[in-house]
Design a protein around this motif. Structure first.
Motif, short mmCIF file in Angstrom:
data_model
loop_
_atom_site.label_atom_id
_atom_site.label_comp_id
_atom_site.label_asym_id
_atom_site.label_seq_id
_atom_site.Cartn_x
_atom_site.Cartn_y
_atom_site.Cartn_z
N SER A 572 0.75 -1.75 -0.13
CA SER A 572 -0.05 -0.13 0.21
C SER A 572 1.15 1.13 -0.02
CB SER A 572 -1.16 -0.24 1.10
OG SER A 572 -1.62 1.48 1.10
N ASN A 573 1.95 1.32 0.84
CA ASN A 573 2.64 2.25 0.74
C ASN A 573 3.41 2.63 -0.69
OD1 ASN A 573 3.25 3.38 3.49
ND2 ASN A 573 2.53 1.86 3.95
N VAL A 574 3.84 1.53 -1.10
CA VAL A 574 5.08 1.32 -2.35
C VAL A 574 4.13 2.32 -3.57
CG1 VAL A 574 4.52 -0.51 -3.12
CG2 VAL A 574 7.15 0.87 -3.26
N PHE A 575 2.84 1.76 -3.41
CA PHE A 575 2.07 2.63 -4.86
C PHE A 575 1.62 3.55 -4.25
CE2 PHE A 575 0.40 -2.51 -5.58
CZ PHE A 575 1.71 -2.65 -6.29
N HIS A 576 1.53 4.27 -3.30
CA HIS A 576 1.03 5.28 -2.63
C HIS A 576 2.15 6.41 -2.66
CE1 HIS A 576 -2.80 3.76 -0.79
NE2 HIS A 576 -3.63 4.58 -1.24
#
Length: 703
Positions: A572-576
């Motif tokens: 979730s963090n890398v995609f955000h």
């Protein structure tokens, strides 16, 4: 049995569509809304009518003004399908939910089965001696027609013959053709001619112009001294009265010797009276009218003789003699000519009486079949309604051709009139599709088309309808019939092809329809194409797809199993595109933000992902998703709409349309409520217009 290949061209949004139909099977064609499913259904239906004008209704708008190649809507491959029935909104509105019954022509649909028809033929054979007398017997046909004309000329009221009857209108003023009024004798030849009605009309119309001049309006000669005589024609004669008089005299003359001598004499007197009818004349005409109506009634019963003229339990041998024509009860028709006319009829009845035992047996068999059929249909429909959760019941009321399908609520004893005012939208559709099935069983079409029949129902009702339509004995449902079901709902495919394929006897063929630039292509759906999303993700992870695409599927798998652990948090963090990962599992800090993910959790998350994708590196993936040009290239090289949408969302573009934005967000997150589904990479269910909007936005980025 070879499949039917249907080709639809130049119909609405479809330039070309080729679909295959396995005969005697359920063919489910799954496609998103906007693909052209209803257009296919309508095109195939209209083509079966053989009228190109009807098919031209589907002409694409772009060809309606500018069509240099003269492209026309057409359907190929349906030439042998001359009888097609289609379930759609038109069917619901036009053919079901009538005022007095749920379905038009309940008898033909629910009662007149093949076995019933067989018994009907056997009964008709036994009474053929009677019915055959009415076939090709011109003299008898003329007699019946003339008797009807005589009977229809007089209507009965409470006091006798109605004054408004055409016969009474013709006779009420006396016979002024026979008795020409004083002063009009010079016109006798015209008044008594065959064209007297036209002459009277012509004469009275000419008088309308007499005030304009003293000359004749026809020959212009001096006619001032003849105006009163011309005027008197209009005063004495009404063309409509004369028309009715001429007509009733002609009918009486045609019947002639079919009347008794006394009746002929009285009718001659009545039709030649100088003045109007007296009470005794009207009484006699009422007697003639009554006897003629009764006589015709008996003849018509003989012409239409069937099992339904015998009530349940009635003895045929005792009933048949009542059909004989006895002229002692028709005194006004008691003549040698009428006796001769009915002799054959009475003789044929005697021959049938000799076979009364056989006829009784056939009638009893037919009646038993009818009762069993009615009970079976009622039970099947009411069982379906109960299983589907509808608190209604149906009942087939009335015997034979008077049978009607009636509706009753479980909490109410009386039958309800119609259905529109009582049933909800879903209930109406559920009733309609079941009633449609029975109509198909009755009419036996070459092809049955179901245009998105069950998408609006919940799961239980969908399955109840599928079971009603396809899971019972073949003669009681659409099993083994060639059926085309067009739907945007994948659940019927999951049920019939995968989950319960053995129950549906493997008689379902399914495929996916993909619309691209006006071309519809068909991709078969096999049992192994229907997978859990976990299986789909595993397939993607083991493929040669780009690492970012693989990670998209992995994130979806975490969501599917509701695993929001370390691995999900990292993805979730890398995609955000967060340089420093946060942990949204933890409470927010005082400034309203989530705290950073601790190093241990972050490392565990990365390790978890590496177990699935060994080449995973947070920094590498972060660098790529942050590079707009890299992501645009990945978007452009993606081969299906589903993955394009996932990448598009990672690009972070603003989308003006809330509809498109909602579609993208729902596709990115979990929106599929089914345990199983089709692989979105293989079956590209994303509508073309959504991808087109995304393409426009992406194309503005200069790579």
């Amino acid at each position: 049995m070879s499949p039917i290949q249907l080709e639809v061209r130049n119909c609405n949004n479809i330039d070309s569509a080729v679909i295959s139909l396995a005969q005697e099977k359920l063919n489910i064609k799954f496609a998103p809304n906007g693909t052209g499913k209803s257009t296919i259904a309508r095109a195939v239906l209209l083509s079966s009518k053989g009228d190109n004008k009807l098919l031209s209704e589907l002409m694409p708008f772009r060809y309606r003004k500018n069509n240099p190649e003269n492209k026309q809507p057409e359907v190929k491959g349906a030439e042998a399908l001359t009888n097609i029935m289609c379930f759609n909104e038109d069917y619901v509105s036009q053919f079901v939910f009538k005022q007095d019954e749920l379905l038009t022509n309940s008898f033909e649909i629910f009662v007149r089965t093949d076995l019933y028809k067989q018994k009907e033929q056997e009964i008709n054979f036994l009474v053929s001696n009677i019915k055959q007398l009415f076939v090709g017997n011109q003299e008898l046909e003329n007699l019946i027609a003339t008797l009807k004309e005589m009977g229809n000329a007089f209507k009965l009221s409470k006091t006798g013959i109605a004054k408004t009857s055409t016969g009474m209108k013709g006779l009420s003023a006396g016979n002024k053709i026979e008795h020409v009024p004083h002063g009009l004798e010079p016109y006798t030849q015209f008044i008594r001619s065959k064209n007297s009605v036209n002459w009277i009309d012509w004469q009275t119309k000419g008088y309308e112009f007499s005030e304009l001049s003293d000359n004749c309006p026809y020959c212009s000669s001096h006619a001032a001294d003849k105006k009163d005589k011309i005027k008197k024609v209009g005063q004495e004669y009404d063309k409509n009265i004369i028309k009715n008089l001429v007509a009733i005299i002609a009918v009486i003359e045609l019947l002639g010797d079919y009347f008794s001598e006394e009746a002929k004499s009285k009718l001659k007197t009545i039709t030649t009276l100088k003045t109007g009818l007296e009470q005794e004349h009207e009484a006699f005409l009422a007697t003639v009218k009554t006897q003629i109506d009764s006589f015709i009634g008996k003849l018509e019963k003989l012409r239409l003789l069937s099992a339904f003229q015998f009530t349940d339990g009635e003895k045929v041998a005792e009933k048949l003699p009542e059909y004989k024509l006895d002229l002692q009860f028709f005194t006004e028709l008691k003549s040698s000519k009428m006796l001769e006319a009915i002799a054959q009829i009475n003789g044929s009845i005697d021959k049938v009486i000799e076979q009364a035992g056989q006829l009784q047996g056939k009638i009893n068999q037919q009646r038993s079949e009818m009762k069993n059929t009615v009970q079976r249909h009622q039970k099947d429909i009411n069982s379906f309604l109960s299983y589907a959760g509808y608190r209604y019941e149906v009942e087939i009321k009335g015997e034979g051709e008077r049978a009607q399908l009636k509706l009753r609520h479980a909490d109410h004893d009386e039958h309800l009139s119609g259905g529109d005012q009582h049933l909800s939208f879903g209930e109406r559709n559920a009733f309609a599709i079941v009633l449609f099935m029975y109509e198909c069983l009755s009419k036996k079409p070459d092809l049955i088309v179901l245009d998105d029949p069950i998408s609006s129902f919940d799961k239980n009702k969908k399955y109840a309808i599928l079971e009603m339509l396809f899971r019972r004995e073949a003669d009681s449902c659409l099993k083994n019939k060639t059926v085309l079901m067009l739907t945007h709902d994948v659940e019927p495919i999951i049920d019939t092809v995968r989950s319960m394929s053995n129950i549906f006897n493997n008689l379902t063929m399914a495929s996916f329809l993909k619309l691209s630039s006006g071309q519809i292509t068909e991709l078969p759906i096999a049992k192994n194409d229907i997978q859990t999303f976990a299986q789909i993700c595993t397939t993607a992870m083991n493929s040669n797809k780009d690492d970012i695409v693989k990670l998209i599927y992995l994130r979806r798998r975490y969501e599917i199993v509701d695993d929001k652990g370390h691995g999900y948090q990292v993805l979730s963090n890398v995609f955000h595109k967060r340089v420093r990962a946060i942990d949204n599992r933890e409470p927010k800090t005082l400034d309203g933000k989530y705290p950073e993910m601790n190093s241990s959790s972050f490392s565990c998350g990365c390790a978890e992902i590496c177990n699935e994708l060994t080449s995973f590196s947070y920094s590498d993936i972060f660098s790529r998703v942050s590079d707009k040009y890299d992501m645009v290239e990945l978007y452009n090289t993606s081969l299906n709409g589903y993955e394009k949408l996932q990448i598009f969302r990672l690009l972070g573009f603003d989308v003006d349309s809330s509809v498109i934005r909602k579609f993208i967000n729902e596709t990115y997150h979990i929106e599929n409520e089914y345990i199983c589904q089709l692989d979105p990479a293989k079956f590209d269910t994303i509508p073309e217009y959504v991808i087109s909007e995304c393409d426009k936005i992406v194309s503005e980025v200069q790579v």
